[in-house]
Design a protein around this motif. Sequence first.
Motif, PDB file in Angstrom:
ATOM      1  N   GLU A  67      46.877 -19.761 -58.870  1.00 18.25           N
ATOM      2  CA  GLU A  67      47.138 -21.120 -59.321  1.00 18.25           C
ATOM      3  C   GLU A  67      47.086 -21.182 -60.835  1.00 18.25           C
ATOM      4  OE1 GLU A  67      44.061 -23.459 -57.588  1.00 18.25           O
ATOM      5  OE2 GLU A  67      42.451 -22.490 -58.699  1.00 18.25           O
ATOM      6  N   VAL A  68      47.572 -22.311 -61.397  1.00 19.10           N
ATOM      7  CA  VAL A  68      47.481 -22.505 -62.841  1.00 19.10           C
ATOM      8  C   VAL A  68      46.011 -22.664 -63.217  1.00 19.10           C
ATOM      9  CG1 VAL A  68      49.775 -23.533 -63.027  1.00 19.10           C
ATOM     10  CG2 VAL A  68      47.798 -24.999 -62.612  1.00 19.10           C
ATOM     11  N   LEU A  69      45.707 -22.363 -64.452  1.00 16.13           N
ATOM     12  CA  LEU A  69      44.320 -22.411 -64.896  1.00 16.13           C
ATOM     13  C   LEU A  69      43.805 -23.851 -64.942  1.00 16.13           C
ATOM     14  CD1 LEU A  69      44.476 -19.810 -67.801  1.00 16.13           C
ATOM     15  CD2 LEU A  69      43.833 -19.429 -65.415  1.00 16.13           C
ATOM     16  N   LYS A  70      42.584 -24.027 -64.481  1.00 16.74           N
ATOM     17  CA  LYS A  70      41.954 -25.348 -64.487  1.00 16.74           C
ATOM     18  C   LYS A  70      40.980 -25.460 -65.659  1.00 16.74           C
ATOM     19  CE  LYS A  70      42.339 -25.837 -59.453  1.00 16.74           C
ATOM     20  NZ  LYS A  70      41.607 -26.066 -58.173  1.00 16.74           N
ATOM     21  N   ASP A  71      40.291 -26.591 -65.753  1.00 17.91           N
ATOM     22  CA  ASP A  71      39.319 -26.788 -66.823  1.00 17.91           C
ATOM     23  C   ASP A  71      38.313 -25.646 -66.842  1.00 17.91           C
ATOM     24  OD1 ASP A  71      40.634 -29.149 -67.204  1.00 17.91           O
ATOM     25  OD2 ASP A  71      38.873 -30.435 -67.046  1.00 17.91           O
ATOM     26  N   GLY A  72      38.024 -25.169 -68.039  1.00 22.52           N
ATOM     27  CA  GLY A  72      37.056 -24.086 -68.173  1.00 22.52           C
ATOM     28  C   GLY A  72      37.364 -23.246 -69.391  1.00 22.52           C
ATOM     29  N   THR A  73      36.639 -22.153 -69.541  1.00 21.08           N
ATOM     30  CA  THR A  73      36.818 -21.217 -70.648  1.00 21.08           C
ATOM     31  C   THR A  73      37.187 -19.854 -70.081  1.00 21.08           C
ATOM     32  OG1 THR A  73      35.216 -22.411 -72.016  1.00 21.08           O
ATOM     33  CG2 THR A  73      35.723 -20.152 -72.656  1.00 21.08           C
ATOM     34  N   TYR A  74      38.186 -19.226 -70.682  1.00 23.34           N
ATOM     35  CA  TYR A  74      38.715 -17.972 -70.156  1.00 23.34           C
ATOM     36  C   TYR A  74      38.894 -16.951 -71.281  1.00 23.34           C
ATOM     37  CZ  TYR A  74      40.095 -21.184 -66.392  1.00 23.34           C
ATOM     38  OH  TYR A  74      40.097 -22.142 -65.401  1.00 23.34           O
ATOM     39  N   ASP A  75      38.635 -15.694 -70.951  1.00 27.00           N
ATOM     40  CA  ASP A  75      38.944 -14.593 -71.856  1.00 27.00           C
ATOM     41  C   ASP A  75      40.354 -14.113 -71.525  1.00 27.00           C
ATOM     42  OD1 ASP A  75      36.481 -14.430 -73.288  1.00 27.00           O
ATOM     43  OD2 ASP A  75      35.559 -13.511 -71.528  1.00 27.00           O
ATOM     44  N   MET A  76      41.224 -14.144 -72.535  1.00 21.40           N
ATOM     45  CA  MET A  76      42.629 -13.837 -72.344  1.00 21.40           C
ATOM     46  C   MET A  76      43.075 -12.704 -73.264  1.00 21.40           C
ATOM     47  SD  MET A  76      43.458 -16.292 -70.155  1.00 21.40           S
ATOM     48  CE  MET A  76      45.255 -16.231 -70.212  1.00 21.40           C
ATOM     49  N   VAL A  77      44.139 -12.027 -72.858  1.00 24.55           N
ATOM     50  CA  VAL A  77      44.787 -11.032 -73.712  1.00 24.55           C
ATOM     51  C   VAL A  77      46.284 -11.299 -73.682  1.00 24.55           C
ATOM     52  CG1 VAL A  77      45.267  -8.597 -74.130  1.00 24.55           C
ATOM     53  CG2 VAL A  77      43.034  -9.283 -73.254  1.00 24.55           C
ATOM     54  N   ALA A  78      46.899 -11.357 -74.852  1.00 25.60           N
ATOM     55  CA  ALA A  78      48.345 -11.546 -74.949  1.00 25.60           C
ATOM     56  C   ALA A  78      48.955 -10.372 -75.703  1.00 25.60           C
ATOM     57  CB  ALA A  78      48.667 -12.852 -75.679  1.00 25.60           C
ATOM     58  N   ARG A  79      50.160 -10.004 -75.293  1.00 23.48           N
ATOM     59  CA  ARG A  79      50.972  -9.070 -76.063  1.00 23.48           C
ATOM     60  C   ARG A  79      52.252  -9.797 -76.421  1.00 23.48           C
ATOM     61  NH1 ARG A  79      49.145  -3.790 -75.986  1.00 23.48           N
ATOM     62  NH2 ARG A  79      51.182  -2.881 -76.389  1.00 23.48           N
ATOM     63  N   PHE A  80      52.827  -9.484 -77.578  1.00 28.24           N
ATOM     64  CA  PHE A  80      53.918 -10.328 -78.056  1.00 28.24           C
ATOM     65  C   PHE A  80      54.859  -9.586 -78.995  1.00 28.24           C
ATOM     66  CE2 PHE A  80      50.974 -10.263 -81.490  1.00 28.24           C
ATOM     67  CZ  PHE A  80      51.739 -10.433 -82.640  1.00 28.24           C
ATOM     68  N   VAL A  81      56.041 -10.175 -79.147  1.00 28.38           N
ATOM     69  CA  VAL A  81      56.984  -9.827 -80.201  1.00 28.38           C
ATOM     70  C   VAL A  81      57.341 -11.128 -80.892  1.00 28.38           C
ATOM     71  CG1 VAL A  81      59.272  -8.939 -80.758  1.00 28.38           C
ATOM     72  CG2 VAL A  81      57.926  -7.834 -78.973  1.00 28.38           C
ATOM     73  N   GLU A  82      57.298 -11.147 -82.216  1.00 31.22           N
ATOM     74  CA  GLU A  82      57.632 -12.321 -83.017  1.00 31.22           C
ATOM     75  C   GLU A  82      58.871 -12.011 -83.847  1.00 31.22           C
ATOM     76  OE1 GLU A  82      55.070 -15.184 -85.916  1.00 31.22           O
ATOM     77  OE2 GLU A  82      55.306 -13.108 -86.606  1.00 31.22           O
ATOM     78  N   ILE A  83      59.943 -12.811 -83.648  1.00 35.09           N
ATOM     79  CA  ILE A  83      61.218 -12.563 -84.316  1.00 35.09           C
ATOM     80  C   ILE A  83      61.638 -13.796 -85.108  1.00 35.09           C
ATOM     81  CG2 ILE A  83      63.675 -12.060 -83.946  1.00 35.09           C
ATOM     82  CD1 ILE A  83      62.840 -10.520 -81.434  1.00 35.09           C
ATOM     83  N   ALA A  84      62.079 -13.586 -86.333  1.00 37.45           N
ATOM     84  CA  ALA A  84      62.542 -14.685 -87.173  1.00 37.45           C
ATOM     85  C   ALA A  84      63.873 -15.218 -86.653  1.00 37.45           C
ATOM     86  CB  ALA A  84      62.705 -14.215 -88.617  1.00 37.45           C
ATOM     87  N   LEU A  85      64.022 -16.526 -86.642  1.00 39.29           N
ATOM     88  CA  LEU A  85      65.276 -17.148 -86.209  1.00 39.29           C
ATOM     89  C   LEU A  85      66.074 -17.705 -87.378  1.00 39.29           C
ATOM     90  CD1 LEU A  85      64.307 -19.104 -82.958  1.00 39.29           C
ATOM     91  CD2 LEU A  85      65.270 -16.813 -83.216  1.00 39.29           C
ATOM     92  N   GLN A  86      65.540 -17.586 -88.579  1.00 38.52           N
ATOM     93  CA  GLN A  86      66.181 -18.191 -89.741  1.00 38.52           C
ATOM     94  C   GLN A  86      66.100 -17.241 -90.922  1.00 38.52           C
ATOM     95  OE1 GLN A  86      64.329 -21.880 -90.862  1.00 38.52           O
ATOM     96  NE2 GLN A  86      65.846 -22.383 -92.403  1.00 38.52           N
ATOM     97  N   THR A  87      67.207 -17.096 -91.626  1.00 35.56           N
ATOM     98  CA  THR A  87      67.203 -16.299 -92.850  1.00 35.56           C
ATOM     99  C   THR A  87      66.608 -17.127 -93.979  1.00 35.56           C
ATOM    100  OG1 THR A  87      69.137 -15.011 -92.189  1.00 35.56           O
ATOM    101  CG2 THR A  87      68.642 -15.114 -94.547  1.00 35.56           C
TER     102      THR A  87
END
Length: 221
Positions: free
Chosen positions: A87-107
């Motif tokens: 289920e989606v996360l409910k009220d509370g505190t959670y330890d999370m890990v994210a991995r990502f790529v960040e790409i510029a959309l504007q020159t």
Amino acid sequence: MKKNYLLWAVTALIMLALQSCNNGKTYAEMKEEEADAIHKYIVENDIEEISEAEFAAQDSVTFENQYVLLEESGVYMHIDNRGPGKEVLKDGTYDMVARFVEIALQTRSDLGITAGDTLLANFHVSNPSYTIKGEDFKLTISGESYSASFTRSDSYSMYGMYGTVAVPSGWLIPLRYLKPGKITDSGEIARVKLIVPHSEGTSSATQSVYPCFYELTYVKL
């Protein structure tokens, strides 16, 4: 007290004026250029924009090349996988890990970035001797309020590069719809693609007014 307030107000106005002079454009002009860059990306990538009502009617999923525009934030979101959780996360505190790529959309020549540039990523690290698990952060949910802070800093991390502890608000928006958990044996993981305007981005994007594209995965420890 009144004199101090007036001095602060005048100083703030001067700083804003100097900032405008430095980049030669008003904030309104920069926002308009940002909107143009986002629109260009959507057109060039043949993205189908859907409304929040359409998204809800699809049980909060997006189909191939569909992005839902979340009106309040201006974030566009595509859900690749809601995640292995129940289920989606409910009220509370959670330890999370994210991995990502960040790409510029504007020159932006003033910032030395070109549309399509990878600004930061931890999906792949060029230094093979360096092992990175991801962006560790602590998430707190209370009703409609979502807040999070990075809990680990290193030279390849969002925290380390941008010098900010707060997780970008654009990263937290998908967590209202996802079901993150630990990665399954089959490799299932909560994964999204986002188009994030400056107001929901990193401290750097917010200050300099530029949009970014993100691919993000989330794991709940």
